[in-house]
Design a protein around this motif. Sequence first.
Motif, PDB file in Angstrom:
ATOM      1  N   GLY A  12       0.800  -1.214   0.000  1.00 42.56           N
ATOM      2  CA  GLY A  12       0.000   0.000   0.000  1.00 42.56           C
ATOM      3  C   GLY A  12       0.830   1.260   0.000  1.00 42.56           C
ATOM      4  N   VAL A  13       2.042   1.189  -0.561  1.00 47.28           N
ATOM      5  CA  VAL A  13       2.926   2.354  -0.593  1.00 47.28           C
ATOM      6  C   VAL A  13       2.814   3.038  -1.952  1.00 47.28           C
ATOM      7  N   ASN A  14       2.510   4.320  -1.925  1.00 51.17           N
ATOM      8  CA  ASN A  14       2.469   5.102  -3.156  1.00 51.17           C
ATOM      9  C   ASN A  14       3.826   5.038  -3.851  1.00 51.17           C
ATOM     10  N   LEU A  15       3.828   4.784  -5.160  1.00 55.04           N
ATOM     11  CA  LEU A  15       5.093   4.578  -5.860  1.00 55.04           C
ATOM     12  C   LEU A  15       5.936   5.844  -5.936  1.00 55.04           C
ATOM     13  N   SER A  16       5.303   6.996  -5.942  1.00 51.01           N
ATOM     14  CA  SER A  16       6.077   8.243  -5.917  1.00 51.01           C
ATOM     15  C   SER A  16       6.828   8.381  -4.599  1.00 51.01           C
ATOM     16  N   ALA A  17       6.175   8.016  -3.504  1.00 57.31           N
ATOM     17  CA  ALA A  17       6.836   8.052  -2.196  1.00 57.31           C
ATOM     18  C   ALA A  17       7.952   7.016  -2.133  1.00 57.31           C
ATOM     19  N   LEU A  18       7.722   5.867  -2.747  1.00 54.85           N
ATOM     20  CA  LEU A  18       8.743   4.824  -2.778  1.00 54.85           C
ATOM     21  C   LEU A  18       9.975   5.284  -3.553  1.00 54.85           C
ATOM     22  N   ARG A  19       9.746   5.935  -4.682  1.00 54.10           N
ATOM     23  CA  ARG A  19      10.867   6.441  -5.485  1.00 54.10           C
ATOM     24  C   ARG A  19      11.617   7.558  -4.746  1.00 54.10           C
ATOM     25  N   ALA A  20      10.890   8.371  -4.015  1.00 51.00           N
ATOM     26  CA  ALA A  20      11.539   9.435  -3.247  1.00 51.00           C
ATOM     27  C   ALA A  20      12.444   8.843  -2.168  1.00 51.00           C
ATOM     28  N   LEU A  21      11.983   7.779  -1.512  1.00 50.61           N
ATOM     29  CA  LEU A  21      12.805   7.096  -0.510  1.00 50.61           C
ATOM     30  C   LEU A  21      14.045   6.490  -1.163  1.00 50.61           C
ATOM     31  N   ALA A  22      13.873   5.879  -2.324  1.00 46.26           N
ATOM     32  CA  ALA A  22      15.011   5.294  -3.043  1.00 46.26           C
ATOM     33  C   ALA A  22      16.022   6.364  -3.437  1.00 46.26           C
ATOM     34  N   LYS A  23      15.540   7.522  -3.850  1.00 48.47           N
ATOM     35  CA  LYS A  23      16.434   8.621  -4.226  1.00 48.47           C
ATOM     36  C   LYS A  23      17.257   9.077  -3.025  1.00 48.47           C
ATOM     37  N   ARG A  24      16.639   9.077  -1.862  1.00 43.72           N
ATOM     38  CA  ARG A  24      17.350   9.487  -0.655  1.00 43.72           C
ATOM     39  C   ARG A  24      18.392   8.448  -0.241  1.00 43.72           C
ATOM     40  N   LEU A  25      18.047   7.184  -0.386  1.00 43.22           N
ATOM     41  CA  LEU A  25      18.968   6.113   0.003  1.00 43.22           C
ATOM     42  C   LEU A  25      20.118   5.954  -0.994  1.00 43.22           C
ATOM     43  N   LYS A  26      19.846   6.261  -2.253  1.00 41.22           N
ATOM     44  CA  LYS A  26      20.814   6.094  -3.344  1.00 41.22           C
ATOM     45  C   LYS A  26      21.145   4.604  -3.537  1.00 41.22           C
ATOM     46  N   THR A  27      22.148   4.318  -4.353  1.00 41.57           N
ATOM     47  CA  THR A  27      22.490   2.929  -4.661  1.00 41.57           C
ATOM     48  C   THR A  27      23.203   2.279  -3.480  1.00 41.57           C
ATOM     49  N   GLN A  28      22.612   1.184  -2.991  1.00 39.57           N
ATOM     50  CA  GLN A  28      23.195   0.440  -1.862  1.00 39.57           C
ATOM     51  C   GLN A  28      22.939  -1.050  -2.083  1.00 39.57           C
ATOM     52  N   PRO A  29      23.806  -1.725  -2.823  1.00 40.79           N
ATOM     53  CA  PRO A  29      23.561  -3.136  -3.156  1.00 40.79           C
ATOM     54  C   PRO A  29      23.381  -4.053  -1.953  1.00 40.79           C
ATOM     55  N   ASP A  30      24.169  -3.856  -0.908  1.00 42.18           N
ATOM     56  CA  ASP A  30      24.045  -4.728   0.261  1.00 42.18           C
ATOM     57  C   ASP A  30      22.707  -4.523   0.966  1.00 42.18           C
ATOM     58  N   LEU A  31      22.314  -3.276   1.094  1.00 45.35           N
ATOM     59  CA  LEU A  31      21.010  -2.996   1.693  1.00 45.35           C
ATOM     60  C   LEU A  31      19.894  -3.542   0.806  1.00 45.35           C
ATOM     61  N   ALA A  32      20.071  -3.442  -0.500  1.00 42.62           N
ATOM     62  CA  ALA A  32      19.071  -3.972  -1.422  1.00 42.62           C
ATOM     63  C   ALA A  32      18.857  -5.469  -1.197  1.00 42.62           C
ATOM     64  N   ARG A  33      19.942  -6.207  -1.050  1.00 42.59           N
ATOM     65  CA  ARG A  33      19.818  -7.650  -0.809  1.00 42.59           C
ATOM     66  C   ARG A  33      19.137  -7.937   0.529  1.00 42.59           C
ATOM     67  N   GLU A  34      19.463  -7.137   1.527  1.00 39.00           N
ATOM     68  CA  GLU A  34      18.834  -7.316   2.848  1.00 39.00           C
ATOM     69  C   GLU A  34      17.328  -7.062   2.756  1.00 39.00           C
ATOM     70  N   LEU A  35      16.941  -6.020   2.053  1.00 32.97           N
ATOM     71  CA  LEU A  35      15.516  -5.718   1.895  1.00 32.97           C
ATOM     72  C   LEU A  35      14.807  -6.794   1.082  1.00 32.97           C
ATOM     73  N   TRP A  36      15.462  -7.257   0.024  1.00 32.31           N
ATOM     74  CA  TRP A  36      14.849  -8.290  -0.812  1.00 32.31           C
ATOM     75  C   TRP A  36      14.572  -9.558  -0.002  1.00 32.31           C
ATOM     76  N   SER A  37      15.483  -9.873   0.898  1.00 34.25           N
ATOM     77  CA  SER A  37      15.371 -11.116   1.666  1.00 34.25           C
ATOM     78  C   SER A  37      14.163 -11.124   2.597  1.00 34.25           C
ATOM     79  N   THR A  38      13.546  -9.968   2.836  1.00 35.34           N
ATOM     80  CA  THR A  38      12.382  -9.919   3.714  1.00 35.34           C
ATOM     81  C   THR A  38      11.142 -10.524   3.064  1.00 35.34           C
TER      82      THR A  38
END
Length: 233
Positions: free
Chosen positions: A42-68
């Motif tokens: 239920g997360v608005n995709l614009s808000a999701l993209r804004a969060l991603a822009k703030r976090l920037k590229t983080q491959p290790d964090l990406a894998r941790e999030l994916w694993s959830t």
Amino acid sequence: MADREQDADDLTAVAAEVLEELASLEDPRVRAVNEKRGDDHGVNLSALRALAKRLKTQPDLARELWSTGETSAELLAVLISRPKEFGRDELDTMLREARAPKVHDWLVNYIVKKSPHREELRQAWSAGPDPVVASAGWALTSDRVVNNPHGIDQSRLLDIIEAEMKDAPDRLQWSMNHCLAQIGIHTPELRERARRIGERLEVLKDYPTPPNCTSPYAPAWIDEMMRRREAIS
């Protein structure tokens, strides 16, 4: 060893904070709309993209999030990933885990299409028995038709589409139909055959299309793209 354990602990803590933020962005109205399309978040995709822009590229964090296994976390993981860091087998596993349509689409379009393993995966997925996985292979095939058609037997693709698309499960049918339209649009010598196949099979002929949008029905889609080309030529 202690440093690596500390790094892992720090990463887990950051992931937990991100998950908390994603939870705070949940909107029941957005979830209700998304669930109609098979996407359980239920997360608005614009808000999701804004969060991603703030976090920037983080491959290790990406894998941790994916694993959830959380859909919104998987979508965010795609946005903060670095495509070339994923191995062939890792991408194959991720695709088979990505059952939510939006996660599946973003993984293919934002990660796999930019991967050095895309052609090997295209061939493996297209020929597989799982229709959801096969739909990813056909999405990559459509991309080849548009951007790198050399070496692809498009007549053979039309043979397969003609024989199998009518009775294919929804997501696979959608991807095959997209490929049919792209062949008709981008390959002049096969345009009429692609159009005839679409007319005979009538896949998505009655699909509800909003005003000023192009129908996904392949003959109408092909004709509209040709009309636009003529208008600007």
